[in-house]
Design a protein around this motif. Structure first.
Motif, PDB file in Angstrom:
ATOM      1  N   THR A 224       9.079  26.220  24.245  1.00  0.00           N
ATOM      2  CA  THR A 224       9.671  27.094  23.238  1.00  0.00           C
ATOM      3  C   THR A 224       9.786  28.502  23.812  1.00  0.00           C
ATOM      4  O   THR A 224       8.838  29.006  24.415  1.00  0.00           O
ATOM      5  CB  THR A 224       8.792  27.140  21.983  1.00  0.00           C
ATOM      6  OG1 THR A 224       8.729  25.836  21.411  1.00  0.00           O
ATOM      7  CG2 THR A 224       9.370  28.101  20.955  1.00  0.00           C
TER       8      THR A 224
ATOM      9  N   THR B 248      10.650  32.673  23.303  1.00  0.00           N
ATOM     10  CA  THR B 248      10.653  33.726  22.309  1.00  0.00           C
ATOM     11  C   THR B 248      10.974  35.040  23.007  1.00  0.00           C
ATOM     12  O   THR B 248      10.669  35.211  24.186  1.00  0.00           O
ATOM     13  CB  THR B 248       9.301  33.805  21.569  1.00  0.00           C
ATOM     14  OG1 THR B 248       9.399  34.687  20.474  1.00  0.00           O
ATOM     15  CG2 THR B 248       8.187  34.264  22.487  1.00  0.00           C
TER      16      THR B 248
ATOM     17  N   LYS C 113      16.676  40.186  22.789  1.00  0.00           N
ATOM     18  CA  LYS C 113      17.482  39.103  22.226  1.00  0.00           C
ATOM     19  C   LYS C 113      18.969  39.315  22.496  1.00  0.00           C
ATOM     20  O   LYS C 113      19.505  40.389  22.304  1.00  0.00           O
ATOM     21  CB  LYS C 113      17.238  39.000  20.719  1.00  0.00           C
ATOM     22  CG  LYS C 113      15.884  38.423  20.362  1.00  0.00           C
ATOM     23  CD  LYS C 113      15.676  38.396  18.860  1.00  0.00           C
ATOM     24  CE  LYS C 113      14.295  37.859  18.526  1.00  0.00           C
ATOM     25  NZ  LYS C 113      14.009  37.919  17.069  1.00  0.00           N
TER      26      LYS C 113
ATOM     27  N   THR D   2       3.105  30.214  19.164  1.00  0.00           N
ATOM     28  CA  THR D   2       4.322  30.990  19.344  1.00  0.00           C
ATOM     29  C   THR D   2       4.115  32.447  18.942  1.00  0.00           C
ATOM     30  O   THR D   2       4.640  33.362  19.582  1.00  0.00           O
ATOM     31  CB  THR D   2       5.465  30.371  18.528  1.00  0.00           C
ATOM     32  OG1 THR D   2       5.662  29.020  18.967  1.00  0.00           O
ATOM     33  CG2 THR D   2       6.764  31.145  18.726  1.00  0.00           C
TER      34      THR D   2
END
Length: 126
Positions: free
Chosen positions: A56, A58, A64, A104
Motif C-alpha cells: 500500500t 501513501t 500527491k 498505514t
C-alpha cells in the motif's frame, strides 16, 4: 548490517523532474515497509511517500499527484519519481526502512522507522 544508500539528487529548475534511488543492503525490501522523508534547513523531517509491506502506498499532501514511490525487488531498490518540482521541494531526502509492517496511519511518521540512509540533496530553483 543494514545499509541504505540514496542517490539521484541534484539541482533542477522549477517544473523539472528527478528520480531518487535507494539501494538497500542486508535487508529484503519486498517484505517490509519503506519510506521517503525530507528535511529542509530549519524544518523538521517530514514524510513524503511510503510503501507498506502489503504494497500500500501513501503520500504527503504536498507530494500527491507529483511524486510516485516504487520498488524493484530484484534490485532491492526503492525509488521516488518526482515531477513538477517546486522550490519548496528543496531538501535533503532520506530513505528509511522498517523491520516488519506498519499501519498505514504510521507510514509517514519518521519515528516508526528503524534504518536510515544518509540522504541525497534536492535543490529546485525558481
Amino acid at each position: 548490517q543494514v545499509q541504505l544508500v540514496e542517490s539521484g539528487g541534484g539541482s533542477v529548475q522549477s517544473g523539472g523532474s528527478l528520480r531518487l534511488s535507494c539501494a538497500v543492503f542486508g535487508y529484503t525490501i519486498s517484505t517490509h515497509s519503506m519510506g521517503w522523508f525530507r528535511q529542509a534547513p530549519g524544518n523538521r523531517r517530514e514524510g513524503v511517500a511510503a510503501i507498506s509491506s502489503g504494497r500500500t502506498t501513501t503520500y504527503a499532501d504536498s507530494a500527491k499527484g507529483r511524486f510516485t514511490i516504487s520498488q524493484d525487488n530484484a534490485k532491492n531498490t526503492l525509488y521516488l519519481q518526482m515531477t513538477s518540482l517546486k522550490p519548496e521541494d528543496t531538501a535533503l531526502y532520506y530513505c528509511a526502512a522498517k523491520r516488519g509492517g506498519l499501519y498505514t496511519s504510521l507510514l509517514l511518521r519518521d519515528d516508526a522507522y528503524d534504518y536510515w540512509g544518509h540522504g541525497t540533496q534536492v535543490t529546485v530553483s525558481s
